[in-house]
Write an enzyme that holds these catalytic residues in place. Sequence first.
Site, PDB file in Angstrom:
ATOM      1  N   CYS A 123       0.836  -1.209   0.000  1.00 29.93           N
ATOM      2  CA  CYS A 123       0.000   0.000   0.000  1.00 29.93           C
ATOM      3  C   CYS A 123       0.876   1.266   0.000  1.00 29.93           C
ATOM      4  O   CYS A 123       1.710   1.439   0.879  1.00 29.93           O
ATOM      5  CB  CYS A 123      -0.921  -0.010   1.222  1.00 29.93           C
ATOM      6  SG  CYS A 123      -2.041   1.387   1.236  1.00 29.93           S
ATOM      7  N   GLY A 226       1.575  -5.547 -12.795  1.00 30.05           N
ATOM      8  CA  GLY A 226       1.759  -4.176 -13.224  1.00 30.05           C
ATOM      9  C   GLY A 226       1.612  -4.006 -14.714  1.00 30.05           C
ATOM     10  O   GLY A 226       2.386  -4.550 -15.491  1.00 30.05           O
TER      11      GLY A 226
END
Length: 406
Positions: A123, A226
């Site tokens: 995060c 990603g």
Amino acid sequence: MSTPTLAPAPPAASAGTTPGDRLTIGPIRLDVPVVLAPMAGITNTAFRRLCREFGAGLYVSEMITSRALVERNESTMRLIMHHPSETPRSIQLYGVDPGTMAAAARILVEEDRTDHIDMNFGCPVPKVTKKGGGAALPWKLDLFREIVESVVDAAGDIPVTVKMRKGIDTDHLTYLEAAKAAEGAGVSAIALHARTAADFYSGHADWSAIARLKETITSIPVLGNGDIWSGEDALRMVDETGCDGVVVGRGCLGRPWLFGDLAAAFRVRAGELGAAEADALRAAPSLGDVARTLRRHTELLVEFFGDEGHACRDIRKHIAWYLKGYPAGHEVRAALSTVTSLAQMEEILATLDWNEPYPGADAEGPRGRAGSPKNPSLPDRWLESRTLESAGRVDLAAAELTHSGG
Ligand SMILES: Cc1cc2nc3c(=O)[nH]c(=O)nc-3n(C[C@H](O)[C@H](O)[C@H](O)COP(=O)(O)O)c2cc1C
């Protein structure tokens, strides 16, 4: 209401030996090496079911904070629910305290609430990293190791995986050491979002870091994450990095059928499906297909929240993603983004031309969070040492979010 009919997943096929064809996470064997990335506010049971109807693989819950789970917070208890069709079940935990994380894992295991636990160490949100949580935490390798060990221990036979970023910023990378520590602690796979916290969601994910991780971690699968927007991107990541599977997040926002394309791409690679067959299966939803899927997503959200109004408010954030590239005017989009009931949604959707064909590239590509790099906020003197023990007083408890998601 019928279920989506675009690009149905082909039947599961047998043996395949090329890396990236099959994915084994502990005792869980997946026919295609594809994982739906945990996304707070998105990957609840409604969205997971929708994605699963198109594809194959593992579909992870949004992040659940360990403290909220241990306190049996009402919305958290709803977030950990799975539909019977969801198998294997997968829950992501977030936390900064080894004891609380272990207690949360024990609840999941002893109450038979999941088949897999993922841990979130990626995060980048400043209010979390400022307190030493999220992507800042693996910098303190002792704390990281303790959390992972305690969760692996508490989880028993349930496989545990970790998901992380490359590090805090380019000068403070953590992923290789943290991954080795996690491997040593007995996790069953490691997923890397190939950005630093400082990158946030900007620029391009650095797939070369996934390749380095794959070279470093040899005893368990490495999953790359990603910027996968298509089946071709997924295969390219596997080819360029050697990773054992892919984790796909923003690419499926408003495009749950991407999981059909991903499954088909890997089945072609495994020699189970011809390229022409895969092309025929490739999702090319008409505007009518999109409208049907949007409605189905909302119906699943009604089931999840048990409240039509809540579901209609929640679906609003998905509207622009579903309609990206399609000829749907400003008025329709604006009306859908304030929709309050299924009946009203039906009326608005009926004004669209359902025969509009798939717009192609305009409906594909990047979507969701992007933004620019940010200087990560960290606790005072956080970077001075790699151990928490020597870091002095840090109010880590404040890095533990009280509510899930976010
Ligand atoms: C809206 C949103 C919510 C997210 N929530 C989580 C989360 O709860 N846990 C987590 O590990 N990552 C979370 N992420 C990060 C994604 O799992 C993923 O690592 C990231 O989006 C990069 O993958 P992508 O390029 O395929 O989107 C979130 C990302 C987005 C866009």
